[in-house]
Enzyme design. Sequence first.
Site, PDB file in Angstrom:
ATOM      1  N   ASN A   1       0.873  -1.180   0.000  1.00  0.00           N
ATOM      2  CA  ASN A   1       0.000   0.000   0.000  1.00  0.00           C
ATOM      3  C   ASN A   1       0.908   1.228   0.000  1.00  0.00           C
ATOM      4  O   ASN A   1       1.513   1.553   1.017  1.00  0.00           O
ATOM      5  CB  ASN A   1      -0.889  -0.028   1.252  1.00  0.00           C
ATOM      6  CG  ASN A   1      -1.695   1.258   1.410  1.00  0.00           C
ATOM      7  OD1 ASN A   1      -1.831   2.032   0.466  1.00  0.00           O
ATOM      8  ND2 ASN A   1      -2.216   1.479   2.611  1.00  0.00           N
ATOM      9  N   TRP A   2       1.001   1.876  -1.150  1.00  0.00           N
ATOM     10  CA  TRP A   2       1.947   2.995  -1.289  1.00  0.00           C
ATOM     11  C   TRP A   2       1.406   4.291  -0.685  1.00  0.00           C
ATOM     12  O   TRP A   2       2.131   5.296  -0.643  1.00  0.00           O
ATOM     13  CB  TRP A   2       2.292   3.210  -2.768  1.00  0.00           C
ATOM     14  CG  TRP A   2       3.057   2.076  -3.383  1.00  0.00           C
ATOM     15  CD1 TRP A   2       3.530   0.945  -2.744  1.00  0.00           C
ATOM     16  CD2 TRP A   2       3.457   1.952  -4.757  1.00  0.00           C
ATOM     17  NE1 TRP A   2       4.193   0.144  -3.641  1.00  0.00           N
ATOM     18  CE2 TRP A   2       4.160   0.733  -4.885  1.00  0.00           C
ATOM     19  CE3 TRP A   2       3.277   2.752  -5.882  1.00  0.00           C
ATOM     20  CZ2 TRP A   2       4.695   0.301  -6.095  1.00  0.00           C
ATOM     21  CZ3 TRP A   2       3.808   2.321  -7.095  1.00  0.00           C
ATOM     22  CH2 TRP A   2       4.509   1.111  -7.192  1.00  0.00           C
TER      23      TRP A   2
ATOM     24  N   HIS B   1      -9.421   0.940   5.066  1.00  0.00           N
ATOM     25  CA  HIS B   1      -8.115   1.158   5.697  1.00  0.00           C
ATOM     26  C   HIS B   1      -8.302   2.074   6.909  1.00  0.00           C
ATOM     27  O   HIS B   1      -9.115   3.003   6.875  1.00  0.00           O
ATOM     28  CB  HIS B   1      -7.140   1.782   4.695  1.00  0.00           C
ATOM     29  CG  HIS B   1      -5.734   1.767   5.200  1.00  0.00           C
ATOM     30  ND1 HIS B   1      -5.267   2.715   6.083  1.00  0.00           N
ATOM     31  CD2 HIS B   1      -4.708   0.909   4.987  1.00  0.00           C
ATOM     32  CE1 HIS B   1      -4.009   2.435   6.386  1.00  0.00           C
ATOM     33  NE2 HIS B   1      -3.637   1.346   5.732  1.00  0.00           N
TER      34      HIS B   1
ATOM     35  N   GLU C   1      -6.646   4.458   7.996  1.00  0.00           N
ATOM     36  CA  GLU C   1      -6.488   5.894   7.720  1.00  0.00           C
ATOM     37  C   GLU C   1      -7.761   6.463   7.104  1.00  0.00           C
ATOM     38  O   GLU C   1      -8.144   7.605   7.390  1.00  0.00           O
ATOM     39  CB  GLU C   1      -5.253   6.110   6.820  1.00  0.00           C
ATOM     40  CG  GLU C   1      -3.967   5.916   7.613  1.00  0.00           C
ATOM     41  CD  GLU C   1      -2.778   5.432   6.804  1.00  0.00           C
ATOM     42  OE1 GLU C   1      -2.788   5.544   5.571  1.00  0.00           O
ATOM     43  OE2 GLU C   1      -1.821   4.920   7.433  1.00  0.00           O
TER      44      GLU C   1
ATOM     45  N   GLU D   1      -5.304  -5.322  10.465  1.00  0.00           N
ATOM     46  CA  GLU D   1      -4.290  -4.295  10.684  1.00  0.00           C
ATOM     47  C   GLU D   1      -4.570  -3.580  12.001  1.00  0.00           C
ATOM     48  O   GLU D   1      -5.352  -2.621  12.042  1.00  0.00           O
ATOM     49  CB  GLU D   1      -4.330  -3.272   9.550  1.00  0.00           C
ATOM     50  CG  GLU D   1      -4.056  -3.861   8.185  1.00  0.00           C
ATOM     51  CD  GLU D   1      -3.491  -2.802   7.250  1.00  0.00           C
ATOM     52  OE1 GLU D   1      -2.364  -2.976   6.798  1.00  0.00           O
ATOM     53  OE2 GLU D   1      -4.171  -1.795   7.008  1.00  0.00           O
TER      54      GLU D   1
ATOM     55  N   GLY E   1       2.447   1.998  10.770  1.00  0.00           N
ATOM     56  CA  GLY E   1       3.371   3.122  10.634  1.00  0.00           C
ATOM     57  C   GLY E   1       4.068   3.504  11.929  1.00  0.00           C
ATOM     58  O   GLY E   1       4.697   4.553  12.013  1.00  0.00           O
TER      59      GLY E   1
ATOM     60  N   SER F   1       3.446  -2.410  10.271  1.00  0.00           N
ATOM     61  CA  SER F   1       4.899  -2.425  10.432  1.00  0.00           C
ATOM     62  C   SER F   1       5.524  -3.769  10.045  1.00  0.00           C
ATOM     63  O   SER F   1       6.465  -4.228  10.702  1.00  0.00           O
ATOM     64  CB  SER F   1       5.285  -2.016  11.860  1.00  0.00           C
ATOM     65  OG  SER F   1       4.847  -0.688  12.118  1.00  0.00           O
TER      66      SER F   1
HETATM   67  C1  PEP Z   1      -0.767  -0.010   5.979  1.00  0.00           C
HETATM   68  O1  PEP Z   1      -0.881   1.171   5.774  1.00  0.00           O
HETATM   69  O2  PEP Z   1      -1.607  -0.798   5.508  1.00  0.00           O
HETATM   70  C2  PEP Z   1       0.366  -0.466   6.772  1.00  0.00           C
HETATM   71  C3  PEP Z   1       0.323  -1.678   7.249  1.00  0.00           C
HETATM   72  O3  PEP Z   1       1.404   0.417   6.983  1.00  0.00           O
HETATM   73  P1  PEP Z   1       2.844   0.106   7.645  1.00  0.00           P
HETATM   74  O4  PEP Z   1       3.319  -1.193   7.019  1.00  0.00           O
HETATM   75  O5  PEP Z   1       3.696   1.260   7.269  1.00  0.00           O
HETATM   76  O6  PEP Z   1       2.634  -0.039   9.108  1.00  0.00           O
END
Ligand code: PEP
Length: 253
Positions: free
Chosen positions: A10-11, A97, A99, A169, A175, A214
Site C-alpha cells: 500500500n503505497w 483502511h 487511515e 491491521e 506506521g 509495520s
Molecule cells: C498499511 O498502511 O496498511 C500499513 C500496514 O502500513 P505500515 O506497514 O507502514 O505499518
Amino acid sequence: MPRTKFVCGNWKMHKTVAEAVQLVKELAAGLGDVAGKVQVAVAPPFTAVHAAAQAAAGSAIEVAGQDVHWEAQGAFTGEVSAAMLAEAGCRHGIVGHSERRQLFGETDEAVRKKVGALLAAGLAPIVCVGETLAEREAGRTLEVVDRQVRQGLAGLDAGALGRVTVAYEPVWAIGTGKTATSAQAQEVHAAIRKILREMGGSVADAIRIQYGGSVKPENAQELMSQPDVDGALVGGASLKAKDFLAIVKGALR
Ligand code: PEP
C-alpha cells in the site's frame, strides 16, 4: 487446499507516475522464481494506477486501488468508481483502511457498499479491519474486529465472500514500528476465520487473511508462518523494492 499467500504493498500518498513505473519495473525484475508462487500486488495513488498497471503487464505484479466510491458515476468530486479502477488496470481494491476510517470518516456501512461495488466491477476487495490501542487495552479487540467483519461483509453469499481478502491491521501497529507478535496476530486471524465460517461456511478456509502493521523483512517470515496468516498488507516497507521483495520472499519460506 493450502492458501496461496498474498502480499500487497500500500503505497499511500507516495510515488509520482515516473517513480511508480520505476518501482514496478524493479519489483517485476526482482521477483525471480517467487512469481506465481506468491500473489503480489501494489496499490499506487490513483494518478499512477494506469501507468503502474502498464509497467506491470506481462509480470506477476497486480495492481490495486487504495479506495473506491460505491456509486458508478455522478457528482462525487474527488472520487473514483470501481469500473474506472478496473479500466485503469486494477484487479483489487483496498477498502476500510484505518487511515480512511480515522481521517476520512469511513464507516462499516461505507465499507459494505464499496465491497459490493468492487465485486460488481469484477475486482477483488481487500477489506481492512483492526482495533485501536485504546480498544486493545480495553480488551475489546475481538468485539471490534467482529463488528467490522460482519458489517463490512454483510449480505455477501459464499461465492462473493470467497473473492474477498481480509487484512487484519491493528491500528497501533500501522506506521509506528510496533508489530503485533505472531501469537497476537494468529489469535485475531483465527477469530476472523471463525466469523467468516459462520458467515459463509467452508469458503472461509479459502479466504486469505493478511496481516498489516509495520511488516518488514525482519518480521515478515515469522508472521506469515502462522497457520491463519496468509500474507501481508505492507505500507512503509513496500516503498523500496529491496524490502518489499524480501517480504514477498518471506512468504514462501
Ligand atoms: C498499511 O498502511 O496498511 C500499513 C500496514 O502500513 P505500515 O506497514 O507502514 O505499518
